[in-house]
Motif scaffolding. Structure first.
Motif, mmCIF file in Angstrom:
data_model
loop_
_atom_site.group_PDB
_atom_site.id
_atom_site.type_symbol
_atom_site.label_atom_id
_atom_site.label_comp_id
_atom_site.label_asym_id
_atom_site.label_seq_id
_atom_site.Cartn_x
_atom_site.Cartn_y
_atom_site.Cartn_z
ATOM 1 N N SER A 1 0.850 -1.198 0.000
ATOM 2 C CA SER A 1 0.000 0.000 0.000
ATOM 3 C C SER A 1 0.884 1.245 0.000
ATOM 4 N N THR A 2 1.521 1.508 -1.118
ATOM 5 C CA THR A 2 2.421 2.660 -1.200
ATOM 6 C C THR A 2 1.641 3.964 -1.106
ATOM 7 N N ASP B 1 8.109 6.715 7.373
ATOM 8 C CA ASP B 1 8.417 6.185 6.048
ATOM 9 C C ASP B 1 9.885 6.346 5.662
ATOM 10 N N GLY B 2 10.752 6.360 6.675
ATOM 11 C CA GLY B 2 12.176 6.194 6.429
ATOM 12 C C GLY B 2 12.886 7.372 5.771
ATOM 13 N N ARG C 1 26.876 -4.322 2.084
ATOM 14 C CA ARG C 1 26.302 -5.039 3.223
ATOM 15 C C ARG C 1 26.004 -6.476 2.819
ATOM 16 N N LEU D 1 8.472 10.160 12.481
ATOM 17 C CA LEU D 1 9.069 9.236 13.458
ATOM 18 C C LEU D 1 10.258 8.524 12.788
ATOM 19 N N GLY D 2 11.317 8.269 13.531
ATOM 20 C CA GLY D 2 12.446 7.476 13.016
ATOM 21 C C GLY D 2 13.239 8.206 11.943
ATOM 22 N N ASP D 3 13.756 7.428 10.992
ATOM 23 C CA ASP D 3 14.594 8.007 9.935
ATOM 24 C C ASP D 3 13.877 9.113 9.155
ATOM 25 N N PRO E 1 25.146 5.200 9.759
ATOM 26 C CA PRO E 1 25.182 3.946 10.535
ATOM 27 C C PRO E 1 26.409 3.772 11.430
ATOM 28 N N ALA F 1 25.508 2.805 14.952
ATOM 29 C CA ALA F 1 24.390 1.856 15.097
ATOM 30 C C ALA F 1 23.286 2.400 16.003
ATOM 31 N N LEU F 2 22.905 3.659 15.780
ATOM 32 C CA LEU F 2 21.915 4.297 16.659
ATOM 33 C C LEU F 2 20.535 4.466 16.007
ATOM 34 N N GLY F 3 20.447 4.225 14.688
ATOM 35 C CA GLY F 3 19.219 4.567 13.963
ATOM 36 C C GLY F 3 17.989 3.830 14.447
ATOM 37 N N THR F 4 18.095 2.515 14.589
ATOM 38 C CA THR F 4 16.912 1.732 14.936
ATOM 39 C C THR F 4 16.445 2.037 16.353
ATOM 40 N N VAL F 5 17.403 2.145 17.281
ATOM 41 C CA VAL F 5 16.986 2.386 18.665
ATOM 42 C C VAL F 5 16.289 3.744 18.775
ATOM 43 N N ALA G 1 14.490 5.154 16.458
ATOM 44 C CA ALA G 1 13.136 4.998 15.885
ATOM 45 C C ALA G 1 12.206 4.293 16.872
HETATM 46 C C1 LIG Z 1 24.379 0.311 5.856
HETATM 47 C C2 LIG Z 1 23.504 0.582 7.048
HETATM 48 C C3 LIG Z 1 23.743 -0.070 8.255
HETATM 49 C C4 LIG Z 1 22.950 0.224 9.382
HETATM 50 N N1 LIG Z 1 23.231 -0.413 10.531
HETATM 51 C C5 LIG Z 1 22.511 -0.120 11.631
HETATM 52 C C6 LIG Z 1 22.793 -0.769 12.867
HETATM 53 O O1 LIG Z 1 23.694 -1.596 12.972
HETATM 54 N N2 LIG Z 1 22.043 -0.432 13.952
HETATM 55 C C7 LIG Z 1 21.039 0.500 13.887
HETATM 56 O O2 LIG Z 1 20.401 0.787 14.915
HETATM 57 N N3 LIG Z 1 20.731 1.106 12.734
HETATM 58 C C8 LIG Z 1 21.438 0.826 11.606
HETATM 59 N N4 LIG Z 1 21.129 1.434 10.439
HETATM 60 C C9 LIG Z 1 20.012 2.424 10.422
HETATM 61 C C10 LIG Z 1 18.626 1.760 10.538
HETATM 62 O O3 LIG Z 1 18.473 0.809 9.530
HETATM 63 C C11 LIG Z 1 17.531 2.841 10.428
HETATM 64 O O4 LIG Z 1 17.820 3.897 11.320
HETATM 65 C C12 LIG Z 1 16.148 2.251 10.785
HETATM 66 O O5 LIG Z 1 15.787 1.246 9.861
HETATM 67 C C13 LIG Z 1 15.088 3.359 10.780
HETATM 68 O O6 LIG Z 1 13.812 2.793 10.964
HETATM 69 P P1 LIG Z 1 12.514 3.512 10.375
HETATM 70 O O7 LIG Z 1 11.370 2.636 10.771
HETATM 71 O O8 LIG Z 1 12.489 4.924 10.749
HETATM 72 O O9 LIG Z 1 12.696 3.487 8.790
HETATM 73 P P2 LIG Z 1 12.803 2.239 7.817
HETATM 74 O O10 LIG Z 1 13.386 1.064 8.498
HETATM 75 O O11 LIG Z 1 13.480 2.751 6.584
HETATM 76 O O12 LIG Z 1 11.285 1.889 7.487
HETATM 77 C C14 LIG Z 1 10.496 2.728 6.663
HETATM 78 C C15 LIG Z 1 9.373 1.887 6.078
HETATM 79 O O13 LIG Z 1 8.469 2.748 5.367
HETATM 80 C C16 LIG Z 1 8.146 2.147 4.129
HETATM 81 N N5 LIG Z 1 7.835 3.224 3.188
HETATM 82 C C17 LIG Z 1 8.652 4.191 2.711
HETATM 83 N N6 LIG Z 1 7.996 5.010 1.881
HETATM 84 C C18 LIG Z 1 6.715 4.547 1.838
HETATM 85 C C19 LIG Z 1 5.553 4.967 1.129
HETATM 86 N N7 LIG Z 1 5.557 6.027 0.320
HETATM 87 N N8 LIG Z 1 4.415 4.248 1.299
HETATM 88 C C20 LIG Z 1 4.388 3.168 2.133
HETATM 89 N N9 LIG Z 1 5.463 2.730 2.821
HETATM 90 C C21 LIG Z 1 6.607 3.410 2.666
HETATM 91 C C22 LIG Z 1 9.406 1.375 3.733
HETATM 92 O O14 LIG Z 1 9.072 0.350 2.819
HETATM 93 C C23 LIG Z 1 9.871 0.839 5.079
HETATM 94 O O15 LIG Z 1 9.244 -0.381 5.374
HETATM 95 C C24 LIG Z 1 21.880 1.165 9.294
HETATM 96 C C25 LIG Z 1 21.624 1.793 8.082
HETATM 97 C C26 LIG Z 1 22.436 1.517 6.982
HETATM 98 C C27 LIG Z 1 22.167 2.228 5.697
#
Ligand SMILES: Cc1cc2nc3c(=O)[nH]c(=O)nc-3n(C[C@H](O)[C@H](O)[C@H](O)COP(=O)(O)OP(=O)(O)OC[C@H]3O[C@@H](n4cnc5c(N)ncnc54)[C@H](O)[C@@H]3O)c2cc1C
Length: 367
Positions: A49-50, A78-79, A104, A217-219, A226, A229-233, A235
């Motif tokens: 569902s984009t 949405d990252g 990776r 929220l999040g990214d 990276p 390694a702080l991005g996921t925590v 979010a």
């Molecule tokens: C090389 C690399 C290594 C990393 N290593 C680490 C690590 O070791 N530890 C760590 O904590 N973090 C790491 N990170 C960062 C981490 O991956 C992100 O910070 C984290 O995934 C952010 O989560 P999020 O939910 O905000 O975004 P995302 O995980 O990007 O999720 C966003 C979601 O939104 C969806 N989306 C986007 N646009 C749309 C749209 N228009 N319609 C519907 N859906 C949409 C996407 O499909 C996705 O599912 C790394 C990143 C990179 C690039």
């Protein structure tokens, strides 16, 4: 949401809680969160569902199918390439090139069990890194040591910012051919490296649309390089804070104040995490030191003794570099340490000291 508990350890195939604390693959964390979400009666998960448009006034989102989904609040999680972010800040965001890309890969550790040198090496430490100028390699065991997660940072070569772009294993091997033999053995196992262009972004001034009907929220609001390694925590903590704050909501009118609170609890910490991750590049890409060549021909303990004798301590090059460069990241590290807190405690404190009074005592938990 259950508070302060580690979820899904067994679902992740980890032998014990310690595995979860060390390293968790994003795909595994995603699976656990999806399982929890889909078990909630009040949650509907819609796949494929984009979102192609957002109306911040209603608010609503428009899907690629043309369907319009209305709600009380749009949360843009949405990252990196968020389209909701443009709505909140009112203009497209400008990514900043870092000059780096990352290969990776996640590979099976079966080959390690067949190699005495690698076996001893990973027994000593399950997380390892190799630094060499503009390149570095990080390798750590995941999934109860059955797999190895690898990130190889190198100079950008026009790759794209994508989770799924594939690169050429031979090209990667050639680029990292100067690394020591153990790295060669490890990366020779990578058949299809993914490639990711590392792009930086400055902190946003706001995470909330003025009317309080759209937030981020999040990214989407604080993309983090990276290196730490702080991005996921960050979010996950955003989600915990926002969920807790919204659990006090009893009327839509409260949304602007509640979202402002969410931003004030999270923005400084997330911005400091962005800054320290940026600074960490300088430490990871430390210029070659004079003793490097001598160390390369030595092995293990001998190399460590050489550094200790020659430079008065194992981290001398890092220390020297830090002093010369005014300790990159030190201020940001202090900032982070001063801001670290349990998000639930921070929200509970806000509710007790201000929130309840602001909403006139009408907000009820779990509304
Ligand atoms: C090389 C690399 C290594 C990393 N290593 C680490 C690590 O070791 N530890 C760590 O904590 N973090 C790491 N990170 C960062 C981490 O991956 C992100 O910070 C984290 O995934 C952010 O989560 P999020 O939910 O905000 O975004 P995302 O995980 O990007 O999720 C966003 C979601 O939104 C969806 N989306 C986007 N646009 C749309 C749209 N228009 N319609 C519907 N859906 C949409 C996407 O499909 C996705 O599912 C790394 C990143 C990179 C690039």
């Amino acid at each position: 949401m259950r508070r302060r508990s580690v979820v899904g350890i067994h679902a992740l195939g980890c032998r014990h809680e310690e595995d979860v604390r060390r390293a968790l693959l994003d795909a595994d964390l995603h699976a656990v969160l999806a399982e929890i979400a889909t078990k909630q009666e009040s949650v509907t998960v819609r796949l494929n569902s984009t979102v192609v448009g957002v109306d911040p006034e209603l608010p609503s989102v428009t899907l690629a199918s043309g369907e319009v989904v209305k709600g009380d609040l749009v949360i843009g999680a949405d990252g990196l390439k968020s389209i909701v972010r443009n709505i909140v800040i009112g203009h497209p965001e400008c990514p900043i090139a870092t000059g780096d890309s990352a290969y990776r890969a996640v590979i099976s550790t079966v080959f390690i069990a067949k190699d005495l040198e690698l076996m001893a090496f990973f027994r000593a430490s399950d997380t390892n890194g190799w630094l060499s100028g503009t390149q570095h390699v990080v390798a750590y065991e995941v999934r109860a040591k059955k797999e190895l997660n690898l990130v190889l940072v190198h100079q950008d070569d026009e790759s794209v910012e994508s989770w799924t772009a594939v690169s050429d294993a031979k090209k990667m091997m050639l680029e990292f051919s100067g690394f020591e033999p153990r790295v060669q053995k490890i990366i020779a196992q990578i058949k299809t490296p993914l490639t990711w262009r590392l792009v930086d972004r400055n902190p946003l001034e706001t995470w909330v649309q003025p009317r309080g009907r759209v937030t981020l929220l999040g990214d989407a609001c604080h993309p983090i390089l990276p290196h730490r390694a702080l991005g996921t925590v960050m979010a996950i903590e955003d989600a915990a804070a926002l969920g807790n704050i919204l659990s006090h909501l009893s009327s839509q009118d409260q949304l602007p104040v509640f979202l402002k609170t969410y931003q004030s609890i999270r923005h400084r910490l997330a911005s400091a995490a962005q800054a320290i991750s940026r600074m960490s590049k300088q430490l990871l890409q430390i210029p070659p030191a004079p003793h490097d060549a001598a160390m390369r021909v030595m092995k293990g303990e001998d190399a460590i003794k050489h550094v200790e004798k020659d430079l008065d301590g194992g981290f001398a090059p890092l220390r020297t570099y830090a002093v010369v460069n005014d300790t990159p990241g030190a201020d940001e590290q202090k900032e982070i340490e001063s801001l670290l807190c349990d998000v639930d405690e921070a929200v509970d404190k806000w509710w007790a000291e201000e929130g309840e009074r602001i909403v006139g005592g009408t907000g009820s938990k779990g509304a």
